[in-house]
Scaffold this motif. Structure first.
Motif, PDB file in Angstrom:
ATOM      1  N   TRP A 275       0.825  -1.215   0.000  1.00 35.67           N
ATOM      2  CA  TRP A 275       0.000   0.000   0.000  1.00 35.67           C
ATOM      3  C   TRP A 275       0.858   1.264   0.000  1.00 35.67           C
ATOM      4  O   TRP A 275       0.521   2.247  -0.662  1.00 35.67           O
ATOM      5  CB  TRP A 275      -0.932  -0.004   1.225  1.00 35.67           C
ATOM      6  N   LEU A 276       1.986   1.235   0.706  1.00 35.96           N
ATOM      7  CA  LEU A 276       2.862   2.405   0.745  1.00 35.96           C
ATOM      8  C   LEU A 276       3.436   2.706  -0.642  1.00 35.96           C
ATOM      9  O   LEU A 276       3.403   3.854  -1.102  1.00 35.96           O
ATOM     10  CB  LEU A 276       4.000   2.189   1.742  1.00 35.96           C
ATOM     11  N   SER A 277       3.971   1.685  -1.322  1.00 35.81           N
ATOM     12  CA  SER A 277       4.552   1.899  -2.645  1.00 35.81           C
ATOM     13  C   SER A 277       3.490   2.330  -3.655  1.00 35.81           C
ATOM     14  O   SER A 277       3.745   3.173  -4.513  1.00 35.81           O
ATOM     15  CB  SER A 277       5.253   0.630  -3.125  1.00 35.81           C
ATOM     16  N   THR A 278       2.286   1.777  -3.527  1.00 35.42           N
ATOM     17  CA  THR A 278       1.190   2.154  -4.433  1.00 35.42           C
ATOM     18  C   THR A 278       0.781   3.603  -4.216  1.00 35.42           C
ATOM     19  O   THR A 278       0.616   4.379  -5.186  1.00 35.42           O
ATOM     20  CB  THR A 278      -0.027   1.233  -4.221  1.00 35.42           C
ATOM     21  N   ILE A 279       0.620   3.990  -2.957  1.00 35.20           N
ATOM     22  CA  ILE A 279       0.199   5.364  -2.631  1.00 35.20           C
ATOM     23  C   ILE A 279       1.263   6.378  -3.054  1.00 35.20           C
ATOM     24  O   ILE A 279       0.941   7.476  -3.523  1.00 35.20           O
ATOM     25  CB  ILE A 279      -0.106   5.480  -1.118  1.00 35.20           C
ATOM     26  N   LEU A 280       2.535   6.018  -2.898  1.00 33.50           N
ATOM     27  CA  LEU A 280       3.612   6.925  -3.310  1.00 33.50           C
ATOM     28  C   LEU A 280       3.687   7.052  -4.832  1.00 33.50           C
ATOM     29  O   LEU A 280       3.986   8.129  -5.365  1.00 33.50           O
ATOM     30  CB  LEU A 280       4.955   6.424  -2.764  1.00 33.50           C
ATOM     31  N   ALA A 281       3.414   5.959  -5.536  1.00 38.99           N
ATOM     32  CA  ALA A 281       3.554   5.958  -6.995  1.00 38.99           C
ATOM     33  C   ALA A 281       2.433   6.720  -7.692  1.00 38.99           C
ATOM     34  O   ALA A 281       2.670   7.373  -8.723  1.00 38.99           O
ATOM     35  CB  ALA A 281       3.601   4.517  -7.514  1.00 38.99           C
ATOM     36  N   LEU A 282       1.224   6.664  -7.162  1.00 38.87           N
ATOM     37  CA  LEU A 282       0.059   7.208  -7.874  1.00 38.87           C
ATOM     38  C   LEU A 282       0.166   8.701  -8.202  1.00 38.87           C
ATOM     39  O   LEU A 282      -0.014   9.087  -9.362  1.00 38.87           O
ATOM     40  CB  LEU A 282      -1.210   6.921  -7.073  1.00 38.87           C
ATOM     41  N   PRO A 283       0.435   9.586  -7.227  1.00 35.66           N
ATOM     42  CA  PRO A 283       0.523  11.014  -7.584  1.00 35.66           C
ATOM     43  C   PRO A 283       1.660  11.302  -8.554  1.00 35.66           C
ATOM     44  O   PRO A 283       1.530  12.172  -9.430  1.00 35.66           O
ATOM     45  CB  PRO A 283       0.753  11.710  -6.236  1.00 35.66           C
TER      46      PRO A 283
END
Length: 243
Positions: free
Chosen positions: A18-26
């Protein structure tokens, strides 16, 4: 992508996913906005080739984020990619030896695409981390859907006319969507099988096709120099990753 949801097993998801996904999206949203603006304001053959810089940036970002480090021949690859970027603007040589490099600075689309290349060197690593903590197909579907939701406000408030454009050309946009689904699925499946810098380097051979498409579909000029420069950049990419 939604059509394959019933056939995907949901893997156990941890904090790292979830951390890597949340960081990548923006970052992905910013990259796409820059990408679209770059090809709007500058020739396709002068913008897409700069995506070849992603593997150069990946030498640093993959080492920091994943501990992956290409072989020493990467230095030769970086030199070739730099020379290739110079050759893209070779038509300006008559204005002086530094004129081709100055042309890159003047061309807003080129500068934007360099920014896109750098952002992709980060999101590619974050994507691999998320894939390793889930599965390629699961992450492909989840990430793309969440990305679309992130991107929707921009479309609604900034690009309202796109709705009318889509209505008028539904078959074309369905084809674009279908091809994008295949691309993003192949991307994350490939990234789970090898080093990020290797996979992205192979993917970046597409820049040669972009130069040719610029000539075929948009009648862009100085294609010989740009095609030659693109080929040199691809050779540099190969040196970075394969030797």
């Amino acid at each position: 992508l939604l059509a394959i949801v019933p056939f995907i097993e949901i893997p156990p998801l941890d904090f790292t996913f979830w951390l890597s996904t949340i960081l990548a999206l923006p970052l992905e949203v910013i990259a796409v906005l820059l990408y679209i603006k770059a090809i709007r304001v500058s020739p396709l053959s002068l913008t897409i080739p700069f995506l070849a810089l992603t593997p150069v940036f990946l030498i640093a970002t993959s080492y920091i984020m994943l501990g992956e480090l290409p072989d020493p021949s990467g230095i030769a690859g970086i030199v070739l990619i730099t020379i290739g970027a110079y050759l893209l603007n070779l038509n300006n040589l008559e204005k002086g030896f530094l004129a081709p490099m100055k042309a890159i600075v003047r061309e807003k689309g080129s500068l934007m695409m360099i920014g896109v290349a750098f952002i992709y060197s980060i999101t590619s690593n974050l994507g691999k981390i998320a894939v390793l903590h889930s599965s390629p197909l699961f992450f492909t579907v989840v990430y793309t859907i969440i990305f679309s939701i992130f991107f929707l406000p921009y479309v609604i408030f900034k690009e309202r006319k796109i709705v009318a454009v889509i209505k008028g050309r539904i078959p074309l946009f369905l084809l674009i969507g279908f091809l994008f689904a295949i691309m993003v699925t192949a991307h994350f499946m490939a990234i789970s099988l090898t080093k990020v810098s290797y996979m992205i380097s192979v993917k970046r051979t597409s820049l040669i096709f972009s130069v040719l498409y610029g000539w075929l579909f948009f009648k862009e000029e100085h294609i010989r120099e740009r095609l030659f420069g693109s080929i040199v950049m691809v050779i540099g990419v190969v040196l970075i990753t394969l030797f």
